[in-house]
Structure formats: structure tokens, C-alpha cells
Write an enzyme that holds these catalytic residues in place. Structure first.
Site, PDB file in Angstrom:
ATOM      1  N   HIS A   1     -10.146  -6.594 -23.799  1.00 11.83           N
ATOM      2  CA  HIS A   1      -9.139  -5.950 -24.645  1.00 11.83           C
ATOM      3  C   HIS A   1      -9.157  -6.478 -26.076  1.00 11.83           C
ATOM      4  CE1 HIS A   1      -7.651  -4.800 -20.656  1.00 11.83           C
ATOM      5  NE2 HIS A   1      -7.184  -3.741 -21.285  1.00 11.83           N
TER       6      HIS A   1
ATOM      7  N   GLU B   1      -9.228  -9.416 -13.127  1.00 13.54           N
ATOM      8  CA  GLU B   1      -9.004 -10.001 -14.455  1.00 13.54           C
ATOM      9  C   GLU B   1      -8.642 -11.457 -14.283  1.00 13.54           C
ATOM     10  OE1 GLU B   1      -6.542 -11.952 -17.173  1.00 13.54           O
ATOM     11  OE2 GLU B   1      -5.637 -10.978 -15.431  1.00 13.54           O
TER      12      GLU B   1
ATOM     13  N   GLU C   1       1.053  -3.054  -9.191  1.00 15.03           N
ATOM     14  CA  GLU C   1       2.171  -2.521  -9.973  1.00 15.03           C
ATOM     15  C   GLU C   1       3.030  -1.565  -9.160  1.00 15.03           C
ATOM     16  OE1 GLU C   1       0.972   1.408 -12.495  1.00 15.03           O
ATOM     17  OE2 GLU C   1      -0.048  -0.433 -13.066  1.00 15.03           O
TER      18      GLU C   1
ATOM     19  N   LYS D   1      -0.670   5.513 -33.136  1.00 13.39           N
ATOM     20  CA  LYS D   1      -1.994   5.111 -32.644  1.00 13.39           C
ATOM     21  C   LYS D   1      -3.032   5.191 -33.761  1.00 13.39           C
ATOM     22  CE  LYS D   1      -5.778   6.940 -29.861  1.00 13.39           C
ATOM     23  NZ  LYS D   1      -6.273   5.704 -29.227  1.00 13.39           N
TER      24      LYS D   1
ATOM     25  N   HIS E   1     -11.625  -3.018  -7.810  1.00 11.90           N
ATOM     26  CA  HIS E   1     -11.292  -3.770  -9.038  1.00 11.90           C
ATOM     27  C   HIS E   1      -9.793  -3.733  -9.252  1.00 11.90           C
ATOM     28  CE1 HIS E   1     -11.301  -5.351 -13.067  1.00 11.90           C
ATOM     29  NE2 HIS E   1     -10.663  -4.280 -13.497  1.00 11.90           N
TER      30      HIS E   1
END
Length: 776
Positions: free
Chosen positions: A713, A684, A624, A21, A660
Site C-alpha cells: 500500500h 498481511e 471482517e 480521489k 489470501h
């Protein structure tokens, strides 16, 4: 005893201390070179292979490492980058790779001259990992660029490791993509014959490079596949088997069901199955799979952090081993990408809780114990006995612990179960909408954001100092109030209609709430990769959940006191808290979700009593959580939507409830989304150019919608006209009176300059639409 070997489908790539990262982010900022980034990557791979060998694995897994995402690796591996990322000879492969991941302007200093939005991002099956979606059309061509993978095989071989390379299987690779700019009637499956020769050539190269085995991941065998896709497997693998490599097909995350016999008869040398998610099928797989083939059994849970019941696992394995004369491997159910690296980095966990857990390294140790228990080697019997005794004691401790069960929570759940009004708003949406519009007095195309604003270095430093005891609670509170005031002032200057407080005080949208709820525990370094350099630290739900006190009211009240405009109260929904945590496995997930929902409903009541007129309960993880098999969808959606309704039902009609959702396909669960009965849903939609709205329009979604008009993003700042075009598309399929204007998601990961510029353009786009569209 039969000789049993061990391996894993994959290993966490981010590093024990998130080295990848930080190396990525330094590179993206232009502070380090590509060579430095690649050196970090090489060091991590070497360390991870050595860890696997130290725990006695018979093969190290090569090819599971990615600088951003393993699916994106395959896009470059097979030379099928979308045309907008095509190169003119000056861009490096790495620059194009990050262009696909992060879009134009995301990789300054890398020599990339691309001009385009990043690839669409979505969830990897039903996990919280995000992959970048390949794009295919009838003009897609393939070309093999295998140097990176072959170099990694050479690295592992040079270190003396036996190698098992891993690839996405060709059918799963195509399935995970989408058609873009394709002719009518085109199917991604049409490309299979064009793709397979490149897979074959790669398999020959891997064999020549010294890879002992090649694992081909085909998790779509656990889905409800169309017949054309099912029928493509055998001829495809007949061709691949001619390459001469020893192939093992890996499935995970789901039962195989009607595909059991298909998976077992594929012309390959072995099959890996998920014996955690599909434990009921293990016996039938053992019967169906020809004796000469390797049966790889994923007996250690690769997706959760609870210690394995070794006695029960051994009892499951022994009949299978007795039945099969052929080779057996033991493994984790899936890649360990989905769990933290090690408990060694968690000195702060109390001994009791720590004894219940196993991260990636500990799961390797469990594999070693199981392998040793199945061995006839007397030299290891003492260690095995101690290991099994420790696991037995941990399981008994967890079952008996008073921390796990709460009589008060059980009583409240019984009340909820008997009260039908506990999961239903007071009036139908049309009545609520009228009251809310009277109260809020918002313009057409109202503008807002999803909730979070940039988490600056000042915010992080203040939070870290407070946690270390170097900053008093009063000083920390003042520092966060200063950040909130800045966020409110900026939004007012930009002209937004509905404001948020910016969530400066929140470390993570799930962790923040879990830290204030009973039944949750937290690690200090239990990081899991979500996408790219983005890591999350999932809470651990080990016991019954309840809310001891208000969690957000003070911060939201303060923010509302700074403005006359509506201020949204920001909450995370019960299903998302559940999905983004490591969840207890000793009761049904739906029961845990309803416990969390009851706690969130207490917060909704307190926010409303404090005068907050709009409350957002985010559920980005609703989609998901769907089981991968459609036959199980209804049961999941029933308890998941009920949990959301429990959290919101306490709100008065004049209080507007938002939710959301992001980075998932929603069209197949629109009835369930409507069943949430949220007054406003934001989604989105910018990366998909508003494609998602088609389903909402066909379904005639009854409530209000805020389709995201720009992708958060990427640091790219889209122009106002670009957003106007997206809103025009939206207004053609959704009644303009129902449309809101907002970004795709929260702005936590962005910087203030790009955030302000993008929001300024967004407000201008909304204003332009107000002049263009006459509302009824």
C-alpha cells in the site's frame, strides 16, 4: 405530533464524481499544490453541507470529512503522531499526515523528510472501510491542534448552517489503537486521564465557535468490553460534560446488550442508537433513557442500498414517540460513508431495479419523508402520501420479481445441504501436501505474488474503449493478452517460482466475478471509499446466484501456455464476494454465501480440468464478517468456512488450494482459518513486523503459510535485507518447510518500476534464506 429533528452521523467524503480521489492523486504525483487540494476539500464540504440542508436536515455534520482517514485526523488533532513521524520544523502537518498514511517516499514534493513505514491499516469494525491504527505507549503525549476542525466549523457557520460537530469519542479512539514499543503491562486505557483534558478543551472551543451539538462516536459500546473499559465511561463523560457543550454519544454497528443502561445513564444530552442493527433494543433504550435527553434513532440503513420500508419504519417509531416525552431525532443508522453518493449518476439502471435502491442522497430524502409523516403540517401531506406509495410499490415489486428467485439454484442448494462430501477435500492435508510437492517440485521458500499486477493506463484505456464500443472484443482480448504476456515474462525474468497472469482483464476482484454471475447488478458510479483515494464499486446481489459459464479459464490457460512454471488460477472467495457487495436482505447471508460458493466450485473444476495445478481462492474479508459480539461468532464462522470449503472441495488432492487474507487480526479465529483447510494461506504481516505469525505458531497451524514481506500500500521499495530480517523472524515461529515468500497483497495499485524492484529484492531475500536455513 411531537417535533422531530433529523441529522446524520456522517456523509460520504469522496465526492459525487470522486473529486477527492483525483485531487489526492494529482497532489501525490506533484501535479498540484497543497492549496489546490485544500480548495477541492473545501468545495466538497460546502456541497455536502448544502445537500444535507436541502433535504431538510436540522443540522449539518462537521468533522466527518478527511483527506485520507478520520482516525488519522484524530491522531493529528490530539498531537499523538508516532515518534517516527515527528517533525524537525520543516515538514508541514499535511506531509506528516500523508507519511502516516503512505510511508516514506509516498509524498514527494511535500517537504517531508520522514523515514519510516506507514501506520498499520485494518478494517473499521465489520465494514469494508480501512482506518490507520494509532500507536500508543507509556511515553505518548497529547497536544491539541484544533485549527483544522475549528476552521471547518467556521466554514459551515459562514454558510448559514446549524452545526453538529463530530468526533471519535476518547475511549473508542484509544481502543482502536495498538500498543507499540510499550513497557510490559502498559494498557492504552492508561492514557485516558492524559487525553481527556485535551478533549475538554476542544469541546469548549467547539462551543465557543458556534457548534450547536457535538457528536462523540463510541461504537465500542457495542462490543464485549473488558470491565476496566466499561467502568471508564461514566467518569470520563462526567468530566467532558463540564465543558458545557451539548453532547450526544453515538453508537452503531451492533447491539448494546449489557451496555444499554450504561449508555443511557452517561452524563450527556443525548444518545444515538442503531435501530437497524439493534432494532430489538429500541424499546428498552426508550425506557432507560431519561426523558430530558435526546433519543436519536438510526432508522435508515447506512450500510446497505435497499430502499427503506417506510410503513414498517413508521410503525416502529410511533410507539416510541408515544412513550417518550423528551426530544427525538431521526437519523441513518451510521455514517453514510459506506454507501454511494446518489442514484442520479446511474441512468443505466433499469427502472425496476432502480426503484428498489437508495444511496446517500436518497436516504436523506427518506429521512425527510419520515419527518414529514410525523409532522402535523398539512402542506406536506400530499408529498408524504406519494413518497410512501412509491416505497410501498417498490417493496412489492421486489418481493414478486421473477429476477430474484431461481428454482434451479434452490434445487442445487438442497443437494449441497444433503451431501457431506460437498464441503470436504478428498484426503487430509498431509497426504495432499505429499502429492502436491511431487507434482510442483518447488524450491524451499517458494516465491509468488498474491495475484494482481499494476493496472496501467494502457489497460484502463483499453477497458474503457471496449466498454464504449470503440474497441472490438477481438482487439480487447489481444490487448489483454499482450499485458498478460508482459506480466508472465517479467515474473520469469525476476525468478519467481509460482506465477500469476496479473489480472489485466479484471476491473475489481469482486466486480469482475459478479459481472459474470446471475443475481448480480452493477452501478456505473456507485463508488464507496475503502481507504485514502482507494474507492470500490460494490456489486448489488439482488437475486439467486449461479454461474452461466466459465469466468477465468481462458485467460489462465493462455498464461499457463507461456511458461513451464506453475500458473495460479485466481478466484475471489464466496465470503469476500458477499462481504464486498451490497447483499440482498430478504434471505440469510449464509444462504447467499453458499450460492456463491457453488458457482466458484464450478470454476475450480473447470480450471483443474484445464491443467491448472494451483488455484487461489482469496478470502480477505473472512475476518471482517465476524459479528461484533462474540456470542454470534460461531454461527457466522460455521457458514462462512463451510462456504469456502464448498468452493474448494471439488479440487483433487494434487491440486494445491491457496487462500489470501489481509489487514485484519486473525489470532482469535485461527481454528476457523484452519477449518478452511486451504493448502497454503498468505497473509498481511509486514506492517505488523510478523506479529501476526505468533498466533499461528502458538496454535500450531498445520498447513503452509506465506507471510507478506513487504507492504504494497506504499510505493516504498524495501531492501532485500529488510525482507530477510522479516523472513528470519517468520522462520523462528513457523517451520521453515511450511513458509512461502510473497508481498502483503496484490500489486494492482502499484507502478511497474517499483513492483519489479521490490519483487527482485523479494526473490533475493528468499534465495538468501535458502542458504541460511536447513530444511528438515
Amino acid at each position: 405530533m411531537k417535533l422531530v429533528q433529523t441529522h446524520i452521523p456522517g456523509f460520504p467524503r469522496i465526492g459525487a464524481a470522486r473529486e477527492l480521489k483525483f485531487a489526492l492523486e494529482r497532489f501525490w504525483r506533484g501535479e498540484t499544490s497543497e492549496a489546490a487540494l485544500q480548495e477541492t476539500a473545501s468545495n466538497l464540504r460546502a456541497r455536502h453541507w448544502e445537500t444535507q440542508r436541502q433535504h431538510g436536515l436540522d443540522f449539518v455534520t462537521v468533522g466527518d470529512f478527511a483527506l485520507y482517514d478520520h482516525v488519522t485526523n484524530h491522531i493529528q488533532l490530539f498531537g499523538c503522531e508516532p515518534a517516527r513521524f515527528g517533525f524537525n520544523g520543516s515538514e508541514s502537518p499535511l506531509a506528516r499526515y500523508f507519511a502516516m498514511a503512505r510511508g516514506d517516499g509516498a509524498h514527494e514534493g511535500c517537504g517531508c523528510a520522514q523515514n519510516g513505514a506507514a501506520l498499520e491499516m485494518t478494517k473499521w469494525f465489520d465494514t469494508n472501510y480501512h482506518y490507520l491504527v494509532p500507536e500508543f505507549s507509556e511515553s505518548t503525549s497529547f497536544e491539541l491542534y484544533s485549527k483544522r476542525l475549528l476552521d471547518e466549523v467556521s466554514e459551515a457557520r459562514a454558510a448559514g448552517h446549524p452545526v453538529k460537530a463530530v468526533l471519535l469519542g476518547p475511549l473508542t479512539f484509544l481502543w482502536l489503537g495498538k500498543e507499540r514499543d510499550a513497557a510490559p503491562g502498559f494498557s492504552r486505557l492508561d492514557l485516558l486521564d492524559r487525553l481527556l483534558p485535551h478533549y475538554s478543551r476542544l469541546l469548549m472551543q467547539l462551543r465557543a465557535a458556534g457548534a450547536d451539538w457535538v457528536q462523540l462516536d463510541e461504537p465500542i459500546l457495542g462490543l464485549d468490553l473488558p470491565n476496566a473499559w466499561r467502568n471508564a465511561f461514566e467518569p470520563a463523560y462526567w468530566l467532558l460534560n463540564q465543558a458545557g457543550a451539548q453532547l450526544i454519544v453515538a453508537t452503531y454497528f451492533s447491539t448494546l446488550e449489557e451496555n444499554v443502561s450504561l449508555a443511557c445513564r452517561l452524563p450527556v444530552a443525548g444518545l444515538h442508537v442503531d435501530a437497524v442493527r439493534a432494532a430489538s433494543e429500541l424499546a428498552s433504550v426508550a425506557d432507560w433513557l431519561p426523558a430530558h435527553k435526546v433519543l436519536s434513532i438510526g432508522v435508515i440503513d447506512g450500510r446497505n442500498i435497499w430502499r427503506t420500508d417506510l410503513d414498517a419504519t413508521l410503525a416502529t417509531l410511533l410507539p416510541v414517540l408515544a412513550k417518550r416525552s423528551g426530544p427525538v431525532w431521526l437519523s441513518t443508522s451510521c455514517s453514510l460513508l459506506h454507501v454511494p453518493y446518489s442514484l442520479a449518476a446511474e441512468p443505466g439502471l433499469d427502472d425496476e431495479l432502480r426503484s428498489w435502491l437508495a444511496c446517500a442522497e436518497e436516504k436523506l430524502a427518506e429521512l425527510a419523508l419520515l419527518k414529514a409523516a410525523l409532522s402535523a403540517d398539512e402542506r406536506v401531506s400530499g408529498n408524504v402520501a406519494r413518497g410512501f406509495a412509491e416505497a410501498r410499490a417498490a417493496l412489492a415489486s421486489r418481493r414478486a420479481s421473477s429476477r430474484v428467485h431461481n428454482a434451479g439454484v434452490a434445487a442445487r442448494m438442497a443437494e449441497l445441504a444433503s451431501d457431506a462430501s460437498a464441503s470436504r477435500r478428498g484426503s487430509p492435508f498431509a497426504q495432499r501436501q505429499h502429492l502436491q510437492r511431487e507434482r510442483l517440485q518447488l524450491p524451499a521458500f517458494p516465491t509468488t505474488t498474491i495475484g494482481s499486477f499494476p493496472q496501467t493506463s494502457e489497460i484502463r484505456l483499453a477497458r474503457a474503449a471496449f466498454k464504449r464500443g470503440e474497441l472490438s472484443a477481438q482487439d480487447y482480448r489481444q490487448a489483454m493478452r499482450t499485458e498478460i504476456a508482459h506480466a508472465v515474462r517479467t515474473q520469469e525474468e525476476l525468478g519467481l517460482d509460482v506465477l500469476v497472469h496479473g489480472e489485466a482483464e479484471r476491473n475489481d476482484m469482486v466486480e469482475y466475478f459478479g459481472e459474470q454471475l446471475d443475481g448480480f447488478a452493477f452501478t456505473a458510479n456507485g463508488w464507496v471509499q475503502s481507504y485514502g483515494s482507494r474507492c470500490v464499486k460494490p456489486p448489488i446481489i439482488y437475486g439467486d446466484v449461479q454461474r452461466p459459464r466459465a469466468m477465468t479459464v481462458g485467460w489462465t490457460e493462455y498464461a499457463q501456455s507461456l511458461t513451464a512454471k506453475p500458473m495460479k488460477g485466481m478466484l475471489t472467495g464466496p465470503v469476500t464476494i458477499l462481504q464486498w457487495s451490497f447483499v440482498r436482505d430478504d434471505q440469510a447471508r449464509g444462504e447467499t454465501a453458499q450460492q456463491i460458493a457453488a458457482a466458484i466450485s464450478d470454476e475450480v473444476r473447470d480450471l483443474e480440468n484445464a491443467g491448472i495445478a494451483i488455484i487461489q481462492i482469496d478470502e480477505p474479508a473472512l475476518r471482517e464478517g465476524l459479528p461484533l459480539r462474540r456470542s454470534r461468532w460461531d454461527a457466522y464462522l460455521d457458514w462462512a468456512t463451510k462456504a469456502f470449503r464448498i468452493s474448494a472441495a471439488v479440487a483433487a488432492d494434487a491440486t494445491q488450494i491457496h487462500t489470501h487474507m489481509c489487514y485484519a487480526e486473525f489470532n482469535d479465529i485461527l481454528p476457523a482459518i484452519a477449518a478452511l483447510d486451504a493448502d497454503v494461506i498468505t497473509i498481511e504481516s509486514s506492517r505488523s513486523a510478523m506479529e501476526l505469525l505468533g498466533g499461528f505458531a502458538s496454535f500450531r497451524y498445520p498447513n503452509e503459510i506465506g507471510p507478506g514481506v513487504y507492504d504494497i500500500h506504499s510505493p516504498r521499495v524495501p531492501g532485500s535485507e529488510e525482507m530477510v530480517e522479516l523472513l528470519r523472524k517468520a522462520a523462528k515461529v513457523v517451520p521453515p518447510a511450511q513458509l512461502w515468500v510473497n508481498p502483503d497483497c496484490g500489486l494492482k495499485t502499484r507502478a511497474w518500476p517499483e513492483t519489479a524492484a521490490a519483487l527482485q529484492n523479494m526473490v533475493a531475500a528468499a534465495q538468501k534464506l535458502r542458504t541460511e536455513v536447513e530444511l528438515s
